[in-house]
Design a protein around this motif. Structure first.
Motif, PDB file in Angstrom:
ATOM      1  N   MET A 199       0.808  -1.334   0.086  1.00 10.06           N
ATOM      2  CA  MET A 199      -0.118   0.054  -0.019  1.00 10.06           C
ATOM      3  C   MET A 199       0.947   1.276  -0.202  1.00 10.06           C
ATOM      4  SD  MET A 199      -2.528   1.412   2.723  1.00 10.06           S
ATOM      5  CE  MET A 199      -3.851   0.748   1.989  1.00 10.06           C
ATOM      6  N   ILE A 200       0.321   2.331  -0.676  1.00  5.81           N
ATOM      7  CA  ILE A 200       0.927   3.568  -0.715  1.00  5.81           C
ATOM      8  C   ILE A 200       0.158   4.399   0.111  1.00  5.81           C
ATOM      9  CG2 ILE A 200       1.879   5.684  -2.114  1.00  5.81           C
ATOM     10  CD1 ILE A 200       2.492   3.567  -4.309  1.00  5.81           C
ATOM     11  N   ILE A 201       0.563   5.331   1.073  1.00  6.00           N
ATOM     12  CA  ILE A 201      -0.028   6.432   1.775  1.00  6.00           C
ATOM     13  C   ILE A 201       0.323   7.900   1.214  1.00  6.00           C
ATOM     14  CG2 ILE A 201      -0.536   7.294   4.320  1.00  6.00           C
ATOM     15  CD1 ILE A 201       0.819   3.954   4.222  1.00  6.00           C
ATOM     16  N   TRP A 202      -0.576   8.293   0.569  1.00  5.08           N
ATOM     17  CA  TRP A 202      -0.214   9.685  -0.078  1.00  5.08           C
ATOM     18  C   TRP A 202      -0.641  10.806   0.874  1.00  5.08           C
ATOM     19  CZ3 TRP A 202       1.995  10.102  -5.084  1.00  5.08           C
ATOM     20  CH2 TRP A 202       2.558  11.202  -5.507  1.00  5.08           C
ATOM     21  N   LEU A 203       0.168  11.432   1.454  1.00  2.00           N
ATOM     22  CA  LEU A 203       0.008  12.360   2.342  1.00  2.00           C
ATOM     23  C   LEU A 203       0.086  13.865   1.472  1.00  2.00           C
ATOM     24  CD1 LEU A 203       1.837  11.949   5.689  1.00  2.00           C
ATOM     25  CD2 LEU A 203      -0.184  11.031   4.782  1.00  2.00           C
ATOM     26  N   ASN A 204      -1.191  14.322   1.301  1.00  2.00           N
ATOM     27  CA  ASN A 204      -1.332  15.595   0.154  1.00  2.00           C
ATOM     28  C   ASN A 204      -1.782  16.793   1.280  1.00  2.00           C
ATOM     29  OD1 ASN A 204      -1.777  17.305  -1.747  1.00  2.00           O
ATOM     30  ND2 ASN A 204      -3.111  15.954  -2.963  1.00  2.00           N
ATOM     31  N   GLY A 205      -1.888  17.987   0.929  1.00  2.00           N
ATOM     32  CA  GLY A 205      -2.336  19.110   1.585  1.00  2.00           C
ATOM     33  C   GLY A 205      -1.478  20.273   1.318  1.00  2.00           C
ATOM     34  N   PRO A 206      -1.649  21.516   2.060  1.00  2.00           N
ATOM     35  CA  PRO A 206      -1.082  22.616   1.542  1.00  2.00           C
ATOM     36  C   PRO A 206       0.790  22.600   1.756  1.00  2.00           C
ATOM     37  CG  PRO A 206      -1.932  23.025   3.964  1.00  2.00           C
ATOM     38  CD  PRO A 206      -2.324  21.603   3.502  1.00  2.00           C
ATOM     39  N   PHE A 207       1.386  23.457   0.975  1.00  2.00           N
ATOM     40  CA  PHE A 207       2.540  23.704   1.231  1.00  2.00           C
ATOM     41  C   PHE A 207       2.900  24.009   2.497  1.00  2.00           C
ATOM     42  CE2 PHE A 207       1.971  23.981  -3.397  1.00  2.00           C
ATOM     43  CZ  PHE A 207       2.638  22.999  -4.013  1.00  2.00           C
ATOM     44  N   GLY A 208       4.072  23.581   3.337  1.00  2.00           N
ATOM     45  CA  GLY A 208       4.089  24.043   4.646  1.00  2.00           C
ATOM     46  C   GLY A 208       3.132  23.621   5.571  1.00  2.00           C
ATOM     47  N   GLY A 209       2.442  22.700   5.456  1.00  2.00           N
ATOM     48  CA  GLY A 209       1.124  22.374   6.469  1.00  2.00           C
ATOM     49  C   GLY A 209       1.629  21.202   7.398  1.00  2.00           C
TER      50      GLY A 209
ATOM     51  N   VAL B  66      -9.926  13.892   4.321  1.00  2.00           N
ATOM     52  CA  VAL B  66      -9.538  15.118   4.900  1.00  2.00           C
ATOM     53  C   VAL B  66      -9.198  14.809   6.345  1.00  2.00           C
ATOM     54  CG1 VAL B  66      -9.718  17.365   5.256  1.00  2.00           C
ATOM     55  CG2 VAL B  66     -10.309  16.178   3.130  1.00  2.00           C
ATOM     56  N   VAL B  67      -7.818  15.248   6.877  1.00  2.00           N
ATOM     57  CA  VAL B  67      -7.612  15.208   8.317  1.00  2.00           C
ATOM     58  C   VAL B  67      -7.218  16.562   8.788  1.00  2.00           C
ATOM     59  CG1 VAL B  67      -6.265  14.173  10.064  1.00  2.00           C
ATOM     60  CG2 VAL B  67      -6.918  12.741   8.291  1.00  2.00           C
ATOM     61  N   ASP B  68      -8.057  17.060   9.698  1.00  2.00           N
ATOM     62  CA  ASP B  68      -7.670  18.249  10.283  1.00  2.00           C
ATOM     63  C   ASP B  68      -6.624  18.134  11.264  1.00  2.00           C
ATOM     64  OD1 ASP B  68      -7.487  20.940  11.564  1.00  2.00           O
ATOM     65  OD2 ASP B  68      -9.662  20.931  12.042  1.00  2.00           O
ATOM     66  N   THR B  69      -5.526  18.965  10.829  1.00  2.00           N
ATOM     67  CA  THR B  69      -4.224  19.088  11.697  1.00  2.00           C
ATOM     68  C   THR B  69      -3.991  20.198  12.677  1.00  2.00           C
ATOM     69  OG1 THR B  69      -2.782  19.851   9.843  1.00  2.00           O
ATOM     70  CG2 THR B  69      -3.197  17.368   9.973  1.00  2.00           C
TER      71      THR B  69
ATOM     72  N   VAL C   3      -5.476  13.874   3.058  1.00  2.00           N
ATOM     73  CA  VAL C   3      -5.248  15.275   2.846  1.00  2.00           C
ATOM     74  C   VAL C   3      -5.060  15.878   4.197  1.00  2.00           C
ATOM     75  CG1 VAL C   3      -6.158  17.417   1.983  1.00  2.00           C
ATOM     76  CG2 VAL C   3      -6.434  15.607   0.562  1.00  2.00           C
ATOM     77  N   LEU C   4      -3.930  16.199   4.486  1.00  2.00           N
ATOM     78  CA  LEU C   4      -3.705  16.993   6.051  1.00  2.00           C
ATOM     79  C   LEU C   4      -3.954  18.361   5.761  1.00  2.00           C
ATOM     80  CD1 LEU C   4      -0.391  15.203   6.748  1.00  2.00           C
ATOM     81  CD2 LEU C   4      -2.676  14.432   7.407  1.00  2.00           C
TER      82      LEU C   4
ATOM     83  N   GLU D 217      -8.544  26.589  -2.997  1.00  2.23           N
ATOM     84  CA  GLU D 217      -9.255  26.433  -4.285  1.00  2.23           C
ATOM     85  C   GLU D 217      -9.441  24.865  -4.537  1.00  2.23           C
ATOM     86  OE1 GLU D 217      -7.871  28.774  -7.528  1.00  2.23           O
ATOM     87  OE2 GLU D 217      -7.966  30.690  -6.363  1.00  2.23           O
ATOM     88  N   ALA D 218      -8.331  24.344  -4.316  1.00  2.00           N
ATOM     89  CA  ALA D 218      -8.356  22.746  -4.661  1.00  2.00           C
ATOM     90  C   ALA D 218      -9.003  22.018  -3.600  1.00  2.00           C
ATOM     91  CB  ALA D 218      -6.768  22.462  -4.665  1.00  2.00           C
ATOM     92  N   LEU D 219      -9.584  22.628  -2.520  1.00  2.00           N
ATOM     93  CA  LEU D 219     -10.122  21.773  -1.360  1.00  2.00           C
ATOM     94  C   LEU D 219     -11.338  21.192  -2.077  1.00  2.00           C
ATOM     95  CD1 LEU D 219      -9.323  23.560   2.097  1.00  2.00           C
ATOM     96  CD2 LEU D 219      -9.278  20.814   1.457  1.00  2.00           C
ATOM     97  N   SER D 220     -11.897  21.729  -2.824  1.00  2.00           N
ATOM     98  CA  SER D 220     -13.486  21.581  -3.478  1.00  2.00           C
ATOM     99  C   SER D 220     -13.087  20.103  -3.995  1.00  2.00           C
ATOM    100  CB  SER D 220     -13.869  22.454  -4.467  1.00  2.00           C
ATOM    101  OG  SER D 220     -13.149  22.581  -5.443  1.00  2.00           O
ATOM    102  N   TRP D 221     -12.094  19.745  -4.560  1.00  2.00           N
ATOM    103  CA  TRP D 221     -11.977  18.447  -5.273  1.00  2.00           C
ATOM    104  C   TRP D 221     -11.248  17.511  -4.515  1.00  2.00           C
ATOM    105  CZ3 TRP D 221      -7.518  16.075  -6.252  1.00  2.00           C
ATOM    106  CH2 TRP D 221      -6.344  16.914  -6.347  1.00  2.00           C
ATOM    107  N   LEU D 222     -10.192  17.974  -3.577  1.00  2.00           N
ATOM    108  CA  LEU D 222      -9.353  17.171  -2.687  1.00  2.00           C
ATOM    109  C   LEU D 222     -10.569  16.483  -1.628  1.00  2.00           C
ATOM    110  CD1 LEU D 222      -6.567  19.471  -1.936  1.00  2.00           C
ATOM    111  CD2 LEU D 222      -6.472  17.426  -3.149  1.00  2.00           C
TER     112      LEU D 222
END
Length: 176
Positions: free
Chosen positions: A1-11, A150-153, A105-106, A139-144
């Protein structure tokens, strides 16, 4: 399995990824940004965002697949991908080879995100660039929100987020 952590730059993706790797037996970390640096070396005329290079998208997926195939264990990837078409291209290439991808998505509230960027001493040189890209992430959050979990950090340190993720991943990894 691949776990891909996405989210804002610097988040906090890379910090969380490193914590997560320490909690998952046999896990490895992959930063696709290194593929971008390689391509900039090979293609010095390539300017702008290396994610715009078709070779980057293909090599990011292929490198993840090769590391996963040859070294086993879960592969934790930390990379912001804000273009839906690029996300779809990369994730489709990975899944087409029979490898599962968990897209996380962090997310972080705006004020805390700015605080993290401004207090980052490790990559202080990226501060202005990261701040300029906050609206693009929002802006990307709408499709992300539909493409990943989505995990609120905002109110938890990276270690706590990683522990929560690991707790949810270990049964999945054990049965795959």
């Amino acid at each position: 399995m691949i776990i891909w952590l996405n989210g804002p730059f610097g988040g906090g993706k890379t910090t969380t990824a490193n914590e997560l790797v320490g909690l998952l037996p046999g896990a490895h970390f992959f930063d696709p940004e290194m593929v971008g640096y390689f391509l900039r070396h090979v293609l010095p005329d390539a300017q702008g965002d290396f994610q715009d290079l078709p070779a980057w998208r293909a090599l990011a997926a292929e490198t993840a697949l090769q590391v996963h195939a040859h070294y086993g264990g879960p592969l934790v990837v930390a990379m912001t991908v804000l273009c839906k078409d690029y996300h779809d291209e990369i994730f489709t290439a990975i899944r087409a080879r029979g490898v599962g991808v968990r897209h996380v998505v962090l997310d972080v509230e705006h004020d805390e995100h700015v605080r993290r960027i401004e207090s980052d001493e490790i990559e202080a040189g990226a501060k202005e660039w990261r701040l300029r890209h906050i609206p693009r992430y929002r802006e990307a959050l709408s499709w992300l929100r539909h493409a990943g979990e989505v995990v609120d950090t905002t109110h938890e340190p990276a270690a706590a987020i990683a522990a929560r993720l690991a707790k949810g991943l270990i049964p999945t990894i054990s049965t795959s």
